[in-house]
Write a protein that holds these residues in place. Structure first.
Motif, short mmCIF file in Angstrom:
data_model
loop_
_atom_site.label_atom_id
_atom_site.label_comp_id
_atom_site.label_asym_id
_atom_site.label_seq_id
_atom_site.Cartn_x
_atom_site.Cartn_y
_atom_site.Cartn_z
N VAL A 1 -0.95 92.67 -63.13
CA VAL A 1 -0.04 91.71 -63.75
C VAL A 1 -0.79 90.64 -64.53
O VAL A 1 -0.27 90.09 -65.51
CB VAL A 1 0.91 91.05 -62.70
CG1 VAL A 1 1.87 92.07 -62.13
CG2 VAL A 1 0.13 90.35 -61.62
N ASP A 2 -2.02 90.33 -64.12
CA ASP A 2 -2.82 89.33 -64.83
C ASP A 2 -3.55 89.91 -66.05
O ASP A 2 -3.95 89.16 -66.95
CB ASP A 2 -3.85 88.71 -63.88
CG ASP A 2 -3.19 87.93 -62.76
OD1 ASP A 2 -2.18 87.24 -63.03
OD2 ASP A 2 -3.67 88.02 -61.62
N GLU B 1 -0.23 95.60 -72.01
CA GLU B 1 0.20 94.89 -73.22
C GLU B 1 -0.89 93.93 -73.69
O GLU B 1 -1.16 93.84 -74.90
CB GLU B 1 1.51 94.14 -72.97
CG GLU B 1 2.71 95.05 -72.75
CD GLU B 1 2.79 95.64 -71.33
OE1 GLU B 1 3.54 96.63 -71.16
OE2 GLU B 1 2.12 95.14 -70.42
N VAL B 2 -1.51 93.22 -72.78
CA VAL B 2 -2.60 92.29 -73.13
C VAL B 2 -3.80 93.09 -73.64
O VAL B 2 -4.41 92.74 -74.66
CB VAL B 2 -3.00 91.42 -71.91
CG1 VAL B 2 -4.30 90.65 -72.18
CG2 VAL B 2 -1.87 90.47 -71.56
N ILE B 3 -4.12 94.18 -72.96
CA ILE B 3 -5.25 95.02 -73.36
C ILE B 3 -5.02 95.59 -74.76
O ILE B 3 -5.92 95.55 -75.61
CB ILE B 3 -5.48 96.14 -72.31
CG1 ILE B 3 -6.02 95.52 -71.02
CG2 ILE B 3 -6.41 97.22 -72.86
CD1 ILE B 3 -5.99 96.44 -69.82
N GLU B 4 -3.81 96.08 -75.03
CA GLU B 4 -3.53 96.61 -76.37
C GLU B 4 -3.64 95.52 -77.43
O GLU B 4 -4.19 95.76 -78.51
CB GLU B 4 -2.15 97.25 -76.41
CG GLU B 4 -1.85 97.87 -77.76
CD GLU B 4 -0.54 98.62 -77.82
OE1 GLU B 4 0.17 98.47 -78.84
OE2 GLU B 4 -0.23 99.37 -76.87
N ALA B 5 -3.14 94.33 -77.14
CA ALA B 5 -3.25 93.22 -78.10
C ALA B 5 -4.72 92.89 -78.38
O ALA B 5 -5.11 92.65 -79.53
CB ALA B 5 -2.51 91.99 -77.57
N GLU B 6 -5.56 92.92 -77.34
CA GLU B 6 -6.99 92.67 -77.54
C GLU B 6 -7.63 93.80 -78.33
O GLU B 6 -8.50 93.54 -79.18
CB GLU B 6 -7.68 92.49 -76.19
CG GLU B 6 -7.32 91.20 -75.51
CD GLU B 6 -8.00 90.98 -74.17
OE1 GLU B 6 -7.83 89.88 -73.62
OE2 GLU B 6 -8.70 91.90 -73.67
N ASN B 7 -7.22 95.04 -78.09
CA ASN B 7 -7.76 96.17 -78.86
C ASN B 7 -7.37 96.07 -80.33
O ASN B 7 -8.17 96.40 -81.22
CB ASN B 7 -7.31 97.50 -78.26
CG ASN B 7 -8.01 97.80 -76.94
OD1 ASN B 7 -9.03 97.21 -76.62
ND2 ASN B 7 -7.44 98.71 -76.18
N ARG B 8 -6.17 95.59 -80.60
CA ARG B 8 -5.74 95.39 -81.99
C ARG B 8 -6.56 94.27 -82.65
O ARG B 8 -6.91 94.39 -83.83
CB ARG B 8 -4.25 95.04 -82.04
CG ARG B 8 -3.35 96.21 -81.74
CD ARG B 8 -1.87 95.77 -81.66
NE ARG B 8 -1.01 96.90 -81.43
CZ ARG B 8 -0.54 97.70 -82.38
NH1 ARG B 8 -0.85 97.48 -83.64
NH2 ARG B 8 0.24 98.72 -82.07
#
Length: 187
Positions: free
Chosen positions: A48-49, A53-60
């Motif tokens: 949850v932390d 979604e966060v990982i994909e945003a960072e990959n983008r």
């Protein structure tokens, strides 16, 4: 299906030559160095932390920095993208760990980032920690294809880095780089 730019919503478009300003190139190199320093010693858990979604945003966010590091022959930054325990499947591999593939990959980087050649990534797709992309290297004078490939990365965002890479590479004109080209790669 309707067609759209794979670069929609990304900081820079590397699908063709000549789309990135010098100022943006410098920003991408700076951000690449910063992102490389965020990798943690232990691969972070997806929870949850630190969600997909966060990982994909960072990959983008990361993607354009990778493209610029390759275009500028920044092997030092490219190496920082990988985890020390990287698994890399390709026709010359498999390679386990970032030391095992470095000698071979340095030749690839020297060929695809040589002066007079521009690397482009017409397709890039993201899904959680997966990034699929296709690349082509074009001779700036003749338009000749130098090399091409299709890649899948598994990258746990900025905190995790790339821990798995699968790549199909085709070198059309060169297979091993000359000593002169190898000297152009920062290490």
């Amino acid at each position: 299906m309707s067609r759209k730019s794979y670069y929609e919503g990304l900081a820079a478009d590397y699908s063709r030559p000549g789309l990135v300003s010098d100022e943006l190139k410098a920003q991408m190199i700076q951000r690449s160095a910063e992102i490389g320093d965020l990798q943690e010693a232990i691969l972070p858990s997806i929870d949850v932390d630190y969600s997909l979604e966060v990982i994909e945003a960072e990959n983008r966010e990361f993607w354009p920095t990778h493209c610029e590091a390759l275009r500028q022959s920044r092997g030092d930054l490219l190496t920082k993208e990988y985890r020390p325990d990287l698994v890399y499947h390709c026709q010359d591999g498999p390679f386990y760990g970032i030391k095992e593939q470095q000698k071979r990959e340095k030749h690839w980087w020297a060929i695809i980032a040589q002066p007079g050649v521009t690397m482009v990534w017409p397709i890039v797709q993201f899904w959680g920690e997966f990034t699929h992309f296709e690349w082509i290297c074009l001779d700036d004078n003749t338009g000749e294809q130098i090399a091409k490939g299709s890649v899948c990365w598994v990258r746990r965002g900025h905190r995790g880095g790339c821990y798995y890479k699968s790549e199909q590479l085709t070198f059309v004109r060169d297979v091993f780089a000359s000593e002169e080209l190898l000297k152009l790669i920062s290490t």
